[in-house]
Design a protein around this motif. Structure first.
Motif, PDB file in Angstrom:
ATOM      1  N   GLY A 132      30.090 -16.771 139.943  1.00 18.20           N
ATOM      2  CA  GLY A 132      29.422 -16.019 138.879  1.00 18.20           C
ATOM      3  C   GLY A 132      30.365 -15.632 137.757  1.00 18.20           C
ATOM      4  N   PHE A 133      31.565 -15.215 138.125  1.00 15.38           N
ATOM      5  CA  PHE A 133      32.554 -14.831 137.122  1.00 15.38           C
ATOM      6  C   PHE A 133      32.976 -16.033 136.281  1.00 15.38           C
ATOM      7  CE2 PHE A 133      36.902 -13.968 135.666  1.00 15.38           C
ATOM      8  CZ  PHE A 133      36.682 -12.787 134.966  1.00 15.38           C
ATOM      9  N   VAL A 134      33.283 -17.130 136.952  1.00 17.51           N
ATOM     10  CA  VAL A 134      33.688 -18.346 136.242  1.00 17.51           C
ATOM     11  C   VAL A 134      32.547 -18.838 135.353  1.00 17.51           C
ATOM     12  CG1 VAL A 134      34.339 -20.775 136.530  1.00 17.51           C
ATOM     13  CG2 VAL A 134      35.386 -19.030 137.981  1.00 17.51           C
ATOM     14  N   GLY A 135      31.334 -18.826 135.882  1.00 20.66           N
ATOM     15  CA  GLY A 135      30.156 -19.265 135.112  1.00 20.66           C
ATOM     16  C   GLY A 135      29.947 -18.449 133.857  1.00 20.66           C
ATOM     17  N   ARG A 136      30.151 -17.137 133.960  1.00 16.41           N
ATOM     18  CA  ARG A 136      30.025 -16.260 132.779  1.00 16.41           C
ATOM     19  C   ARG A 136      31.039 -16.631 131.714  1.00 16.41           C
ATOM     20  NH1 ARG A 136      27.526 -10.760 133.615  1.00 16.41           N
ATOM     21  NH2 ARG A 136      28.600 -10.138 131.716  1.00 16.41           N
ATOM     22  N   CYS A 137      32.276 -16.822 132.133  1.00 14.39           N
ATOM     23  CA  CYS A 137      33.342 -17.152 131.178  1.00 14.39           C
ATOM     24  C   CYS A 137      33.056 -18.483 130.492  1.00 14.39           C
ATOM     25  CB  CYS A 137      34.690 -17.202 131.886  1.00 14.39           C
ATOM     26  SG  CYS A 137      35.261 -15.606 132.522  1.00 14.39           S
ATOM     27  N   GLU A 138      32.650 -19.478 131.257  1.00 13.33           N
ATOM     28  CA  GLU A 138      32.340 -20.796 130.690  1.00 13.33           C
ATOM     29  C   GLU A 138      31.145 -20.720 129.736  1.00 13.33           C
ATOM     30  OE1 GLU A 138      33.870 -23.558 134.442  1.00 13.33           O
ATOM     31  OE2 GLU A 138      31.753 -23.019 134.300  1.00 13.33           O
ATOM     32  N   ALA A 139      30.111 -19.985 130.146  1.00 13.26           N
ATOM     33  CA  ALA A 139      28.908 -19.869 129.313  1.00 13.26           C
ATOM     34  C   ALA A 139      29.202 -19.160 127.991  1.00 13.26           C
ATOM     35  CB  ALA A 139      27.805 -19.132 130.070  1.00 13.26           C
ATOM     36  N   TYR A 140      30.068 -18.147 128.038  1.00 12.95           N
ATOM     37  CA  TYR A 140      30.426 -17.437 126.814  1.00 12.95           C
ATOM     38  C   TYR A 140      31.062 -18.402 125.815  1.00 12.95           C
ATOM     39  CZ  TYR A 140      32.610 -14.296 123.502  1.00 12.95           C
ATOM     40  OH  TYR A 140      32.996 -13.685 122.336  1.00 12.95           O
ATOM     41  N   LEU A 141      31.982 -19.237 126.298  1.00 13.48           N
ATOM     42  CA  LEU A 141      32.611 -20.206 125.400  1.00 13.48           C
ATOM     43  C   LEU A 141      31.578 -21.205 124.874  1.00 13.48           C
ATOM     44  CD1 LEU A 141      36.023 -20.972 127.140  1.00 13.48           C
ATOM     45  CD2 LEU A 141      35.601 -19.553 125.123  1.00 13.48           C
ATOM     46  N   ALA A 142      30.677 -21.661 125.723  1.00 16.75           N
ATOM     47  CA  ALA A 142      29.658 -22.634 125.311  1.00 16.75           C
ATOM     48  C   ALA A 142      28.722 -22.046 124.254  1.00 16.75           C
ATOM     49  CB  ALA A 142      28.866 -23.125 126.517  1.00 16.75           C
ATOM     50  N   MET A 143      28.497 -20.740 124.300  1.00 22.21           N
ATOM     51  CA  MET A 143      27.632 -20.098 123.301  1.00 22.21           C
ATOM     52  C   MET A 143      28.198 -20.237 121.888  1.00 22.21           C
ATOM     53  SD  MET A 143      26.400 -16.579 125.132  1.00 22.21           S
ATOM     54  CE  MET A 143      25.491 -16.592 126.660  1.00 22.21           C
ATOM     55  N   ALA A 144      29.494 -20.491 121.780  1.00 28.25           N
ATOM     56  CA  ALA A 144      30.127 -20.655 120.467  1.00 28.25           C
ATOM     57  C   ALA A 144      29.627 -21.896 119.749  1.00 28.25           C
ATOM     58  CB  ALA A 144      31.644 -20.701 120.607  1.00 28.25           C
ATOM     59  N   LEU A 145      28.892 -22.768 120.445  1.00 34.82           N
ATOM     60  CA  LEU A 145      28.307 -23.949 119.807  1.00 34.82           C
ATOM     61  C   LEU A 145      26.941 -23.648 119.184  1.00 34.82           C
ATOM     62  CD1 LEU A 145      29.033 -26.821 122.385  1.00 34.82           C
ATOM     63  CD2 LEU A 145      30.351 -26.182 120.349  1.00 34.82           C
ATOM     64  N   GLU A 146      26.337 -22.535 119.553  1.00 32.43           N
ATOM     65  CA  GLU A 146      25.001 -22.187 119.066  1.00 32.43           C
ATOM     66  C   GLU A 146      25.098 -21.700 117.621  1.00 32.43           C
ATOM     67  OE1 GLU A 146      22.910 -19.645 121.850  1.00 32.43           O
ATOM     68  OE2 GLU A 146      23.850 -20.700 123.537  1.00 32.43           O
ATOM     69  N   PRO A 147      24.366 -22.339 116.706  1.00 35.32           N
ATOM     70  CA  PRO A 147      24.511 -22.029 115.276  1.00 35.32           C
ATOM     71  C   PRO A 147      24.370 -20.545 114.916  1.00 35.32           C
ATOM     72  CG  PRO A 147      23.194 -24.010 115.566  1.00 35.32           C
ATOM     73  CD  PRO A 147      23.427 -23.440 116.939  1.00 35.32           C
ATOM     74  N   GLU A 148      23.393 -19.854 115.474  1.00 32.02           N
ATOM     75  CA  GLU A 148      23.188 -18.445 115.138  1.00 32.02           C
ATOM     76  C   GLU A 148      24.370 -17.593 115.605  1.00 32.02           C
ATOM     77  OE1 GLU A 148      19.403 -15.586 115.389  1.00 32.02           O
ATOM     78  OE2 GLU A 148      20.291 -15.998 117.358  1.00 32.02           O
ATOM     79  N   ILE A 149      24.842 -17.838 116.803  1.00 36.57           N
ATOM     80  CA  ILE A 149      25.977 -17.084 117.332  1.00 36.57           C
ATOM     81  C   ILE A 149      27.239 -17.427 116.543  1.00 36.57           C
ATOM     82  CG2 ILE A 149      27.481 -16.806 119.365  1.00 36.57           C
ATOM     83  CD1 ILE A 149      24.896 -17.079 121.074  1.00 36.57           C
ATOM     84  N   GLN A 150      27.410 -18.712 116.243  1.00 35.37           N
ATOM     85  CA  GLN A 150      28.562 -19.138 115.436  1.00 35.37           C
ATOM     86  C   GLN A 150      28.629 -18.364 114.133  1.00 35.37           C
ATOM     87  OE1 GLN A 150      28.545 -23.255 114.376  1.00 35.37           O
ATOM     88  NE2 GLN A 150      29.439 -23.918 116.312  1.00 35.37           N
ATOM     89  N   ARG A 151      27.544 -18.444 113.385  1.00 35.75           N
ATOM     90  CA  ARG A 151      27.560 -17.895 112.030  1.00 35.75           C
ATOM     91  C   ARG A 151      27.583 -16.369 112.016  1.00 35.75           C
ATOM     92  NH1 ARG A 151      24.331 -20.659 107.503  1.00 35.75           N
ATOM     93  NH2 ARG A 151      26.264 -20.787 106.365  1.00 35.75           N
ATOM     94  N   ILE A 152      26.697 -15.736 112.783  1.00 33.96           N
ATOM     95  CA  ILE A 152      26.557 -14.287 112.689  1.00 33.96           C
ATOM     96  C   ILE A 152      27.626 -13.544 113.487  1.00 33.96           C
ATOM     97  CG2 ILE A 152      25.044 -12.314 113.130  1.00 33.96           C
ATOM     98  CD1 ILE A 152      22.641 -14.209 112.685  1.00 33.96           C
ATOM     99  N   VAL A 153      27.755 -13.896 114.769  1.00 33.33           N
ATOM    100  CA  VAL A 153      28.624 -13.124 115.661  1.00 33.33           C
ATOM    101  C   VAL A 153      30.092 -13.514 115.531  1.00 33.33           C
ATOM    102  CG1 VAL A 153      29.073 -12.549 118.094  1.00 33.33           C
ATOM    103  CG2 VAL A 153      26.721 -12.774 117.289  1.00 33.33           C
ATOM    104  N   LEU A 154      30.352 -14.816 115.391  1.00 30.61           N
ATOM    105  CA  LEU A 154      31.746 -15.267 115.451  1.00 30.61           C
ATOM    106  C   LEU A 154      32.390 -15.529 114.090  1.00 30.61           C
ATOM    107  CD1 LEU A 154      31.335 -17.621 118.541  1.00 30.61           C
ATOM    108  CD2 LEU A 154      32.319 -15.315 118.492  1.00 30.61           C
ATOM    109  N   ARG A 155      31.587 -15.627 113.030  1.00 35.43           N
ATOM    110  CA  ARG A 155      32.174 -15.806 111.693  1.00 35.43           C
ATOM    111  C   ARG A 155      31.988 -14.563 110.829  1.00 35.43           C
ATOM    112  NH1 ARG A 155      29.635 -21.686 110.575  1.00 35.43           N
ATOM    113  NH2 ARG A 155      30.893 -22.888 112.038  1.00 35.43           N
ATOM    114  N   ASP A 156      30.717 -14.209 110.575  1.00 40.56           N
ATOM    115  CA  ASP A 156      30.461 -13.106 109.645  1.00 40.56           C
ATOM    116  C   ASP A 156      30.846 -11.731 110.196  1.00 40.56           C
ATOM    117  OD1 ASP A 156      29.606 -14.821 107.682  1.00 40.56           O
ATOM    118  OD2 ASP A 156      27.471 -14.545 108.058  1.00 40.56           O
ATOM    119  N   ALA A 157      30.470 -11.433 111.433  1.00 44.39           N
ATOM    120  CA  ALA A 157      30.736 -10.090 111.972  1.00 44.39           C
ATOM    121  C   ALA A 157      32.216  -9.730 111.960  1.00 44.39           C
ATOM    122  CB  ALA A 157      30.147  -9.939 113.372  1.00 44.39           C
ATOM    123  N   PRO A 158      33.110 -10.599 112.460  1.00 43.43           N
ATOM    124  CA  PRO A 158      34.530 -10.202 112.422  1.00 43.43           C
ATOM    125  C   PRO A 158      35.057  -9.984 111.008  1.00 43.43           C
ATOM    126  CG  PRO A 158      34.216 -12.045 113.937  1.00 43.43           C
ATOM    127  CD  PRO A 158      32.925 -11.868 113.176  1.00 43.43           C
TER     128      PRO A 158
END
Length: 197
Positions: free
Chosen positions: A88-114
């Motif tokens: 479960g721990f490993v799966g969470r870590c891997e899934a978090y990184l994979a979410m960085a490919l999702e356009p909405e998360i990329q743009r809003i959470v990982l680019r604009d928010a910081p």
């Protein structure tokens, strides 16, 4: 006809603004989103925006909080469905990184928010993630799956690396390849935590 309670009207107005902002920030980005056009698209005025969120930054923060909560729920589902706590721990870590490919998360959470919200946002956003990760690590230590150390310090180290890698992937010209490299490095790092028998 029954009149809506004031609290219900406030919640509806906030939800309309957050929904419209999420769509705009996710498609054209924070910088190119016009507050006049956004508020008009849901039949509201800029005054409603300022009343509920203070300013455009406040609206971005509300959108990011909503997406963060959804991400956290998705990660919880992954760890809850796993065969064991380590998986479960490993799966969470891997899934978090994979979410960085999702356009909405990329743009809003990982680019604009910081860039727009800065370190204040990052610290408040990470506090829940850090607590969850520290608890999971503590449990893995108690089960003697990973070596014993300070769970809070280890959570900060791992979370920082995951967040930095996700931002790198989100801003990459070859995100798929960079995700693969990040996952390989993550596997090496996490396997290094395992207790040797």
């Amino acid at each position: 006809m029954v009149r809506k309670a004031r609290t219900e009207m406030i919640a509806e107005t906030r939800a309309k603004l957050v929904s419209a902002a999420r769509l705009a920030f996710g498609t054209i980005g924070y910088a190119d989103t016009s507050m006049d056009e956004l508020t008009a698209s849901v039949g509201l005025t800029r005054g409603a925006l300022y009343h509920h969120f203070g300013d455009k930054k406040g609206l971005l923060e509300a959108v990011v909080q909503q997406i963060d909560a959804e991400m956290d729920n998705r990660l919880a589902e992954i760890s809850n469905a796993a065969a064991g706590n380590w998986e479960g721990f490993v799966g969470r870590c891997e899934a978090y990184l994979a979410m960085a490919l999702e356009p909405e998360i990329q743009r809003i959470v990982l680019r604009d928010a910081p860039s727009v919200l800065g370190s204040t946002y990052s610290q408040s956003s990470q506090s829940h993630c850090l607590a969850t990760m520290a608890d999971m690590l503590e449990q893995l230590m108690d089960e003697r799956i990973i070596g014993k150390t300070d769970s809070k310090a280890l959570a900060r180290l791992l979370n920082g690396g995951l967040m930095n890698s996700a931002i790198w992937i989100a801003n990459s010209e070859d995100a798929e390849d960079d995700l693969t490299m990040a996952l390989d490095s993550l596997s090496l790092t996490l396997n290094g935590l395992l207790m040797r028998v």
